[in-house]
Design a protein around this motif. Structure first.
Motif, PDB file in Angstrom:
ATOM      1  N   TYR A  18      11.997   6.027  -9.585  1.00  0.00           N
ATOM      2  CA  TYR A  18      12.730   5.752  -8.356  1.00  0.00           C
ATOM      3  C   TYR A  18      11.764   5.585  -7.186  1.00  0.00           C
ATOM      4  O   TYR A  18      11.914   4.662  -6.366  1.00  0.00           O
ATOM      5  CB  TYR A  18      13.711   6.884  -8.088  1.00  0.00           C
ATOM      6  CG  TYR A  18      14.508   6.720  -6.810  1.00  0.00           C
ATOM      7  CD1 TYR A  18      15.351   5.634  -6.636  1.00  0.00           C
ATOM      8  CD2 TYR A  18      14.399   7.651  -5.776  1.00  0.00           C
ATOM      9  CE1 TYR A  18      16.079   5.474  -5.474  1.00  0.00           C
ATOM     10  CE2 TYR A  18      15.123   7.495  -4.606  1.00  0.00           C
ATOM     11  CZ  TYR A  18      15.957   6.408  -4.459  1.00  0.00           C
ATOM     12  OH  TYR A  18      16.672   6.246  -3.298  1.00  0.00           O
ATOM     13  N   LEU A  19      10.760   6.446  -7.117  1.00  0.00           N
ATOM     14  CA  LEU A  19       9.775   6.323  -6.045  1.00  0.00           C
ATOM     15  C   LEU A  19       9.015   5.012  -6.164  1.00  0.00           C
ATOM     16  O   LEU A  19       8.679   4.376  -5.154  1.00  0.00           O
ATOM     17  CB  LEU A  19       8.824   7.519  -6.077  1.00  0.00           C
ATOM     18  CG  LEU A  19       7.867   7.661  -4.890  1.00  0.00           C
ATOM     19  CD1 LEU A  19       8.631   7.724  -3.574  1.00  0.00           C
ATOM     20  CD2 LEU A  19       6.996   8.905  -5.048  1.00  0.00           C
ATOM     21  N   SER A  20       8.759   4.566  -7.393  1.00  0.00           N
ATOM     22  CA  SER A  20       8.092   3.274  -7.598  1.00  0.00           C
ATOM     23  C   SER A  20       8.871   2.146  -6.945  1.00  0.00           C
ATOM     24  O   SER A  20       8.304   1.261  -6.301  1.00  0.00           O
ATOM     25  CB  SER A  20       7.947   2.987  -9.099  1.00  0.00           C
ATOM     26  OG  SER A  20       7.113   3.909  -9.730  1.00  0.00           O
ATOM     27  N   MET A  21      10.188   2.171  -7.111  1.00  0.00           N
ATOM     28  CA  MET A  21      11.021   1.126  -6.527  1.00  0.00           C
ATOM     29  C   MET A  21      10.998   1.190  -5.005  1.00  0.00           C
ATOM     30  O   MET A  21      10.909   0.160  -4.330  1.00  0.00           O
ATOM     31  CB  MET A  21      12.442   1.244  -7.053  1.00  0.00           C
ATOM     32  CG  MET A  21      12.569   0.872  -8.508  1.00  0.00           C
ATOM     33  SD  MET A  21      14.307   0.838  -9.028  1.00  0.00           S
ATOM     34  CE  MET A  21      14.078   0.398 -10.750  1.00  0.00           C
ATOM     35  N   LEU A  22      11.072   2.392  -4.471  1.00  0.00           N
ATOM     36  CA  LEU A  22      11.041   2.538  -3.013  1.00  0.00           C
ATOM     37  C   LEU A  22       9.728   2.016  -2.440  1.00  0.00           C
ATOM     38  O   LEU A  22       9.713   1.336  -1.410  1.00  0.00           O
ATOM     39  CB  LEU A  22      11.227   4.007  -2.630  1.00  0.00           C
ATOM     40  CG  LEU A  22      12.582   4.642  -2.955  1.00  0.00           C
ATOM     41  CD1 LEU A  22      12.580   6.112  -2.536  1.00  0.00           C
ATOM     42  CD2 LEU A  22      13.717   3.901  -2.255  1.00  0.00           C
ATOM     43  N   LEU A  23       8.615   2.313  -3.115  1.00  0.00           N
ATOM     44  CA  LEU A  23       7.307   1.923  -2.603  1.00  0.00           C
ATOM     45  C   LEU A  23       6.997   0.457  -2.853  1.00  0.00           C
ATOM     46  O   LEU A  23       6.060  -0.085  -2.269  1.00  0.00           O
ATOM     47  CB  LEU A  23       6.220   2.800  -3.222  1.00  0.00           C
ATOM     48  CG  LEU A  23       6.313   4.294  -2.920  1.00  0.00           C
ATOM     49  CD1 LEU A  23       5.122   5.039  -3.520  1.00  0.00           C
ATOM     50  CD2 LEU A  23       6.383   4.554  -1.416  1.00  0.00           C
ATOM     51  N   SER A  24       7.766  -0.197  -3.719  1.00  0.00           N
ATOM     52  CA  SER A  24       7.529  -1.617  -3.968  1.00  0.00           C
ATOM     53  C   SER A  24       8.015  -2.485  -2.815  1.00  0.00           C
ATOM     54  O   SER A  24       7.643  -3.648  -2.703  1.00  0.00           O
ATOM     55  CB  SER A  24       8.215  -2.051  -5.263  1.00  0.00           C
ATOM     56  OG  SER A  24       9.613  -2.120  -5.110  1.00  0.00           O
ATOM     57  N   ILE A  25       8.860  -1.940  -1.966  1.00  0.00           N
ATOM     58  CA  ILE A  25       9.349  -2.667  -0.793  1.00  0.00           C
ATOM     59  C   ILE A  25       8.448  -2.325   0.377  1.00  0.00           C
ATOM     60  O   ILE A  25       8.280  -1.146   0.719  1.00  0.00           O
ATOM     61  CB  ILE A  25      10.802  -2.284  -0.477  1.00  0.00           C
ATOM     62  CG1 ILE A  25      11.702  -2.596  -1.677  1.00  0.00           C
ATOM     63  CG2 ILE A  25      11.303  -3.005   0.764  1.00  0.00           C
ATOM     64  CD1 ILE A  25      13.121  -2.112  -1.525  1.00  0.00           C
ATOM     65  N   PRO A  26       7.820  -3.304   1.043  1.00  0.00           N
ATOM     66  CA  PRO A  26       6.878  -3.005   2.125  1.00  0.00           C
ATOM     67  C   PRO A  26       7.567  -2.337   3.302  1.00  0.00           C
ATOM     68  O   PRO A  26       8.763  -2.566   3.547  1.00  0.00           O
ATOM     69  CB  PRO A  26       6.322  -4.381   2.503  1.00  0.00           C
ATOM     70  CG  PRO A  26       7.340  -5.353   2.019  1.00  0.00           C
ATOM     71  CD  PRO A  26       7.962  -4.743   0.806  1.00  0.00           C
ATOM     72  N   PRO A  27       6.829  -1.498   4.042  1.00  0.00           N
ATOM     73  CA  PRO A  27       7.429  -0.809   5.194  1.00  0.00           C
ATOM     74  C   PRO A  27       8.102  -1.744   6.178  1.00  0.00           C
ATOM     75  O   PRO A  27       9.122  -1.400   6.778  1.00  0.00           O
ATOM     76  CB  PRO A  27       6.232  -0.093   5.827  1.00  0.00           C
ATOM     77  CG  PRO A  27       5.279   0.131   4.697  1.00  0.00           C
ATOM     78  CD  PRO A  27       5.429  -1.085   3.817  1.00  0.00           C
ATOM     79  N   PRO A  54      -0.391  -1.889   2.601  1.00  0.00           N
ATOM     80  CA  PRO A  54       0.806  -2.488   3.210  1.00  0.00           C
ATOM     81  C   PRO A  54       0.727  -4.004   3.341  1.00  0.00           C
ATOM     82  O   PRO A  54       1.704  -4.702   3.071  1.00  0.00           O
ATOM     83  CB  PRO A  54       0.885  -1.788   4.567  1.00  0.00           C
ATOM     84  CG  PRO A  54       0.236  -0.456   4.345  1.00  0.00           C
ATOM     85  CD  PRO A  54      -0.884  -0.727   3.366  1.00  0.00           C
ATOM     86  N   ASP A  55      -0.446  -4.529   3.736  1.00  0.00           N
ATOM     87  CA  ASP A  55      -0.568  -5.978   3.896  1.00  0.00           C
ATOM     88  C   ASP A  55      -0.384  -6.691   2.560  1.00  0.00           C
ATOM     89  O   ASP A  55       0.247  -7.755   2.489  1.00  0.00           O
ATOM     90  CB  ASP A  55      -1.934  -6.333   4.484  1.00  0.00           C
ATOM     91  CG  ASP A  55      -2.031  -5.965   5.964  1.00  0.00           C
ATOM     92  OD1 ASP A  55      -0.995  -5.621   6.558  1.00  0.00           O
ATOM     93  OD2 ASP A  55      -3.155  -6.000   6.504  1.00  0.00           O
ATOM     94  N   THR A  56      -0.938  -6.103   1.495  1.00  0.00           N
ATOM     95  CA  THR A  56      -0.795  -6.712   0.175  1.00  0.00           C
ATOM     96  C   THR A  56       0.655  -6.698  -0.263  1.00  0.00           C
ATOM     97  O   THR A  56       1.162  -7.672  -0.840  1.00  0.00           O
ATOM     98  CB  THR A  56      -1.657  -5.962  -0.857  1.00  0.00           C
ATOM     99  OG1 THR A  56      -3.028  -6.009  -0.445  1.00  0.00           O
ATOM    100  CG2 THR A  56      -1.517  -6.595  -2.239  1.00  0.00           C
ATOM    101  N   ASN A  57       1.339  -5.604   0.019  1.00  0.00           N
ATOM    102  CA  ASN A  57       2.748  -5.507  -0.348  1.00  0.00           C
ATOM    103  C   ASN A  57       3.571  -6.572   0.374  1.00  0.00           C
ATOM    104  O   ASN A  57       4.492  -7.160  -0.193  1.00  0.00           O
ATOM    105  CB  ASN A  57       3.267  -4.106  -0.005  1.00  0.00           C
ATOM    106  CG  ASN A  57       4.057  -3.489  -1.135  1.00  0.00           C
ATOM    107  OD1 ASN A  57       4.118  -4.024  -2.225  1.00  0.00           O
ATOM    108  ND2 ASN A  57       4.670  -2.363  -0.872  1.00  0.00           N
TER     109      ASN A  57
END
Length: 327
Positions: free
Chosen positions: A155-164, A223-226
């Motif tokens: 679940y955390l993986s999914m949250l972190l896959s979306i950039p801030p 963040p920039d890469t995301n």
């Protein structure tokens, strides 16, 4: 995967409006070797392009719409062009209907333990350096480290896959799926789910914790890469370059993942098998049964359309004639 972005092409996950992000399309940065490999794969893949196809067999008519579960103002135009298809369909089949989404929301609200670790925490499962990197990434997404420590790794993986940059207004964001549901609901067209809402969740939840940890650690990018990955995903979608978009994600994963290229490719292949191929096969009986009351609309993540085990090729094998339609 480090690139969980492609999941947004094949899962019912919502993302905020891309206009809030300023990433660049990474397809232009591919090496000549990567471009050669990409061209070869795309040319060998059945139905590699197109977000709208029509399948016809006798009096059975199926319009297949490849969606993206991300919000973007550019979706307004294609949504308008397919409106009449939605309004005149006998049924709209979705990965998850509005009723199924409501059921999932109620289940998560009543049992938040579904998303939380029960007997341990992430700092206990990771080395200190990896945990600190993860905690910093979580804070950048507005998730306190103490909260992140208790999340299930998948679940955390999914949250972190979306950039801030894309998390503002996340709950209100609406991709093409949401627009289609609104159109169907407005005129009373029946909507049904292709699968139970637990189907995909179970795929993640059933994975051993050590595998989930590897996937989560592979998710971490600057963040920039995301933002660039996010922009690349959407650019490929609006180009209707479905196979190219999927394969570019695989190629970029080789660069960005801490895994070696062979391991990265193997993980990506497993993701395709679990999240695309197996689900496509399971959906076919539902689609064929619904097609007896034509016309119908099937609206699913775009990645489900392409490939040897894509819905288009599976329908062609059942005797349907496929025609690419305007999107």
């Amino acid at each position: 995967m480090r690139l969980l972005a492609p999941l947004l092409l094949c899962l019912g996950l919502a993302g905020a409006a891309s206009a809030q992000c300023a990433g660049k399309d990474l397809r232009q940065d591919l090496s000549e070797q990567e471009r050669t490999e990409l061209r070869a794969i795309v040319s060998a893949t059945p139905y590699p392009v197109g977000n709208h196809w029509r399948a016809v067999r006798g009096d059975q008519v199926i319009d297949l719409i490849g969606t993206v579960h991300l919000d973007d103002p550019r979706l307004d135009a294609p949504a308008g062009r397919i409106r009449s298809l939605i309004e005149n369909a006998s049924v709209v089949l979705l990965e998850m209907s509005a009723a199924e989404q409501a059921e999932m929301t109620a289940e998560l609200s009543s049992d938040p333990e579904i998303l939380l670790l029960s007997d341990t925490t992430l700092p206990e499962l990771m080395d200190e350096d990896s945990w600190q990197t993860l905690a910093a990434a979580a804070r950048a997404h507005g998730i306190p480290a103490v909260m992140a420590a208790k999340f299930q790794p998948w679940y955390l993986s999914m949250l972190l896959s979306i950039p801030p940059c894309a998390t503002a207004g996340l709950e209100q964001a609406q991709g093409l799926d949401g627009r289609i549901m609104d159109m169907a609901q407005a005129v009373g067209v029946r909507m049904e789910s292709l699968e139970d809402h637990n189907t995909v969740l179970d795929l993640f939840r059933d994975a051993p914790l050590d595998e989930q940890i590897v996937m989560m650690e592979a998710t971490l990018t600057a963040p920039d890469t995301n933002e660039d990955l996010f922009a690349t995903l959407l650019a490929g979608y609006f180009d209707e370059a479905v196979t190219e978009s999927w394969e570019v994600s695989r190629l970029l994963s080789r660069r960005l993942s801490p895994l070696d290229p062979a391991e990265s490719d193997a993980m990506f292949a497993q993701m395709q098998s679990d999240l695309l191929d197996s689900r496509n096969r399971a959906w076919m009986p539902v689609i064929l049964d619904a097609a007896n009351d034509s016309p119908i609309v099937v609206a699913v993540g775009a990645a489900h359309l392409q490939g040897k085990v894509g819905l288009l090729n599976l329908l062609a094998a059942e005797g349907f004639t496929l025609t690419r339609e305007p999107f």
